[in-house]
Design an enzyme around this catalytic site. Sequence first.
Site, PDB file in Angstrom:
ATOM      1  N   ARG A   1       0.847  -1.186   0.000  1.00 51.24           N
ATOM      2  CA  ARG A   1       0.000   0.000   0.000  1.00 51.24           C
ATOM      3  C   ARG A   1       0.887   1.243   0.000  1.00 51.24           C
ATOM      4  O   ARG A   1       2.024   1.218   0.480  1.00 51.24           O
ATOM      5  CB  ARG A   1      -0.900   0.016   1.237  1.00 51.24           C
ATOM      6  CG  ARG A   1      -1.826  -1.182   1.351  1.00 51.24           C
ATOM      7  CD  ARG A   1      -2.582  -1.146   2.673  1.00 51.24           C
ATOM      8  NE  ARG A   1      -3.537  -2.242   2.796  1.00 51.24           N
ATOM      9  CZ  ARG A   1      -3.262  -3.432   3.320  1.00 51.24           C
ATOM     10  NH1 ARG A   1      -2.032  -3.667   3.785  1.00 51.24           N
ATOM     11  NH2 ARG A   1      -4.186  -4.379   3.395  1.00 51.24           N
TER      12      ARG A   1
ATOM     13  N   LYS B   1      -1.435   0.441   9.686  1.00 51.62           N
ATOM     14  CA  LYS B   1      -2.320   0.626  10.833  1.00 51.62           C
ATOM     15  C   LYS B   1      -3.617  -0.095  10.566  1.00 51.62           C
ATOM     16  O   LYS B   1      -4.140  -0.075   9.460  1.00 51.62           O
ATOM     17  CB  LYS B   1      -2.584   2.115  11.096  1.00 51.62           C
ATOM     18  CG  LYS B   1      -1.365   2.867  11.624  1.00 51.62           C
ATOM     19  CD  LYS B   1      -1.723   4.281  11.985  1.00 51.62           C
ATOM     20  CE  LYS B   1      -0.521   5.009  12.583  1.00 51.62           C
ATOM     21  NZ  LYS B   1      -0.841   6.407  12.948  1.00 51.62           N
TER      22      LYS B   1
ATOM     23  N   HIS C   1      -2.627   2.573  -6.113  1.00 55.74           N
ATOM     24  CA  HIS C   1      -3.527   1.471  -5.756  1.00 55.74           C
ATOM     25  C   HIS C   1      -3.846   0.609  -6.971  1.00 55.74           C
ATOM     26  O   HIS C   1      -3.993  -0.620  -6.854  1.00 55.74           O
ATOM     27  CB  HIS C   1      -4.821   2.008  -5.149  1.00 55.74           C
ATOM     28  CG  HIS C   1      -5.643   0.937  -4.485  1.00 55.74           C
ATOM     29  ND1 HIS C   1      -5.273   0.347  -3.299  1.00 55.74           N
ATOM     30  CD2 HIS C   1      -6.800   0.331  -4.866  1.00 55.74           C
ATOM     31  CE1 HIS C   1      -6.171  -0.569  -2.964  1.00 55.74           C
ATOM     32  NE2 HIS C   1      -7.101  -0.596  -3.897  1.00 55.74           N
TER      33      HIS C   1
ATOM     34  N   ARG D   1      -1.165  -1.778  -7.246  1.00 56.21           N
ATOM     35  CA  ARG D   1      -1.339  -2.867  -6.266  1.00 56.21           C
ATOM     36  C   ARG D   1      -2.254  -3.941  -6.851  1.00 56.21           C
ATOM     37  O   ARG D   1      -1.975  -5.135  -6.732  1.00 56.21           O
ATOM     38  CB  ARG D   1      -1.907  -2.283  -4.975  1.00 56.21           C
ATOM     39  CG  ARG D   1      -2.184  -3.272  -3.856  1.00 56.21           C
ATOM     40  CD  ARG D   1      -2.477  -2.471  -2.582  1.00 56.21           C
ATOM     41  NE  ARG D   1      -3.244  -3.218  -1.601  1.00 56.21           N
ATOM     42  CZ  ARG D   1      -2.708  -4.053  -0.716  1.00 56.21           C
ATOM     43  NH1 ARG D   1      -1.412  -4.272  -0.720  1.00 56.21           N
ATOM     44  NH2 ARG D   1      -3.480  -4.671   0.166  1.00 56.21           N
TER      45      ARG D   1
ATOM     46  N   HIS E   1      -4.145  -8.933   3.151  1.00 52.26           N
ATOM     47  CA  HIS E   1      -5.599  -8.940   3.275  1.00 52.26           C
ATOM     48  C   HIS E   1      -6.029  -9.874   4.402  1.00 52.26           C
ATOM     49  O   HIS E   1      -5.481 -10.968   4.561  1.00 52.26           O
ATOM     50  CB  HIS E   1      -6.253  -9.439   1.979  1.00 52.26           C
ATOM     51  CG  HIS E   1      -6.183  -8.453   0.866  1.00 52.26           C
ATOM     52  ND1 HIS E   1      -6.193  -8.822  -0.462  1.00 52.26           N
ATOM     53  CD2 HIS E   1      -6.100  -7.096   0.875  1.00 52.26           C
ATOM     54  CE1 HIS E   1      -6.125  -7.745  -1.221  1.00 52.26           C
ATOM     55  NE2 HIS E   1      -6.074  -6.689  -0.433  1.00 52.26           N
TER      56      HIS E   1
ATOM     57  N   TYR F   1      -9.200  -8.770  -6.349  1.00 52.50           N
ATOM     58  CA  TYR F   1      -7.995  -8.260  -6.990  1.00 52.50           C
ATOM     59  C   TYR F   1      -7.566  -9.126  -8.177  1.00 52.50           C
ATOM     60  O   TYR F   1      -7.045  -8.617  -9.172  1.00 52.50           O
ATOM     61  CB  TYR F   1      -6.839  -8.209  -5.974  1.00 52.50           C
ATOM     62  CG  TYR F   1      -6.816  -6.976  -5.103  1.00 52.50           C
ATOM     63  CD1 TYR F   1      -5.686  -6.182  -5.016  1.00 52.50           C
ATOM     64  CD2 TYR F   1      -7.920  -6.598  -4.359  1.00 52.50           C
ATOM     65  CE1 TYR F   1      -5.653  -5.054  -4.213  1.00 52.50           C
ATOM     66  CE2 TYR F   1      -7.911  -5.475  -3.547  1.00 52.50           C
ATOM     67  CZ  TYR F   1      -6.769  -4.706  -3.477  1.00 52.50           C
ATOM     68  OH  TYR F   1      -6.745  -3.594  -2.683  1.00 52.50           O
TER      69      TYR F   1
END
Length: 350
Positions: A181, A208, A290, A293, A316, A325
Amino acid sequence: MSLAVVAPIRSRPLLESPQDIADFEQDLLSAFVLARAAAGIADETISGDVDALMEVRGWCGRPLWELIPTDLDRFFGEDQRRLATLTKVRKAHALATYFEFLEVRHQADIHAATGVLVQCPVDEINRPRGKTNMRVRIPPPAADVDRLFAGWRDDLHSARKYAPSVRNYTACRLASLIGPRVSELCLLEVHDIRWDLGTFGKVLLRGKGSRGQKKERLVPLINGSRELLEWWLQGPRWEFDGHLDEPGAPLFPSERRDPGGRCKRVSTSAIRGAMAERHLPRWSGRATPHALRHFAASDLYAQGMNVVAIQELLGHRWINTTMIYVHVNKTHIEDAWTSAGQRAASRFTG
């Protein structure tokens, strides 16, 4: 996933001790897992449902069969308020499925053993609104991504500011290779690169969680990411400062410096902004870190990496998220259609 031995549940007396309650809970959960496996539900999906049930059990501090709708009002309305809608929808679905199982299979057993009449706490009033399927994001084709980074690298030496340009290039290229990320890229430190771990070396990614808790994972430097970081650390990174060996030195630094002369961490906006105008005019407004990603996940799946490994790589919690994804490269429908055509042809020629 392994299944626990399911003990008989019927004909129990009223539960008295905490151990009796815990055993009964385990029996019910094991029976639920077995029933879902019998229905052909994927192990990863069952595991995700059980995780959600255990989270609610830990939050409420009492058996799930005692939950009532007002409990879920507080759970989703207070404890889970800041979570993504899709996450809450999945947890609600897991709870609703489990309570349907309890009502259909063990309503009488639970009442006889506990005196409680099971009521599903998820209703039409407190059920989180949203669909369980996210909008499919189709990443750029591999040829377009190759064109993006080839053109970007050619432009580096003519860039007005070489150091931030090459930093942004390296960070985004890393996102396209192993899918960190953008927030994780910005938190990376030089000492997070562990060249000695595993076959390829590994990098410690930090992020986080939903309520501010720290989440960490070690990701192997596969798919050319090791070579990329070796090149970055042996050359371009020194354009910023010479403090690479000091504790806390950022892997991707900002031009801003602290009072001691060391570079601070790059911001997420700096990396996101670097993708705004590049060599993908067809992807204007959609070429983001993103999207890279998503590309990394799809590209690795196309190369033969299994979904569980990609789930761990991307960090994930839910396998369903990873499936979104890699969805664009799944071929089971095409394979089934081809197989059906072959069977039909054999009937006519036989």
